[in-house]
Scaffold this active site. Structure first.
Site: not given
Length: 227
Positions: A106-108
């Site tokens: 999951l991206d930031k």
């Protein structure tokens, strides 16, 4: 019966100490096997029978946990990238062999359910599109959602600057700016790019479900053992 391994190898692989340090721990009488003081670092042991300082070993078998990822954390082992999801787990796990990794990323700027394991075969199984593992996201977008998007997602969205079309996905519109998306692919920033290709911008993105696992009441930043 579980496979037996050397005592020093067991403690090293589980992130307790180096194989060399085990000798010092034995001299200090910190290690027991089946409630008896251990004396030989080469002794073959069942990890479930070993204790250190009176405590059973932490996850002597495989690890599989679910984490409710907060905003701003990265799914990377590189400390230069900022706050990491691994910083929310027991520190000892970072020294384990095999290494604990996230199942997909999951991206930031995305929150929610991320699975973490030390089983490479399970990572492959859960991330391969051919296994059809559904992932469900709650999405908030900048512009009002058009009903025509439901069919567009169902047919497969062509991403900008790519000739490949995404596999069919399910879009359930909740209100004018909120929807749930169910897909079983894992392309880079896929949900954000799908909406961008349809002329919209994702404001917030939260994963609620990964296969059979749902966050339920798991607090943000906390993890739950799935074994």
């Amino acid at each position: 019966m579980p496979a037996l391994k050397r005592l020093d190898q067991t403690l090293s692989n589980l992130g307790y100490c180096s194989r060399r340090e085990v000798r010092y721990w034995l001299k200090d009488k910190r290690i027991k096997i089946a409630e008896q003081l251990a004396t030989n670092p080469a002794q073959k042991v069942d990890p479930a029978s070993v204790s250190v300082d009176g405590e059973s070993l932490d996850h002597p078998g495989d690890i599989l946990v679910m984490l409710n990822k907060p905003l701003g954390y990265v799914c990377s082992h590189d400390t230069r990238e900022g706050q990491r999801i691994y910083d929310l787990l027991p520190k000892r796990w970072q020294a384990r062999n095999p290494q604990v990794v996230s199942v997909g990323r999951l991206d930031k700027d995305t929150t929610g359910l991320i699975l973490i394991t030390d089983q490479s075969a399970l990572v492959q199984q859960l991330t391969s599109p051919k296994h059809h593992v559904d992932k469900v996201y709650l999405v908030t977008v900048e512009r009002p959602l058009e009903p025509a998007l439901v069919e567009q997602f169902a047919q497969g969205v062509a991403l900008i600057s790519e000739t490949e079309v995404c596999l069919p996905a399910t879009l359930n519109i909740i209100d004018s700016h909120t929807a749930k998306v169910t897909l079983n692919e894992g392309k880079y920033h896929q949900v954000r790019r799908m909406f961008a290709a349809c002329g919209n911008h994702v404001v917030s993105l939260h994963r609620e479900q990964f296969g059979q696992y749902t966050l339920a009441d798991l607090p943000v930043g906390e993890w739950r053992d799935l074994r």
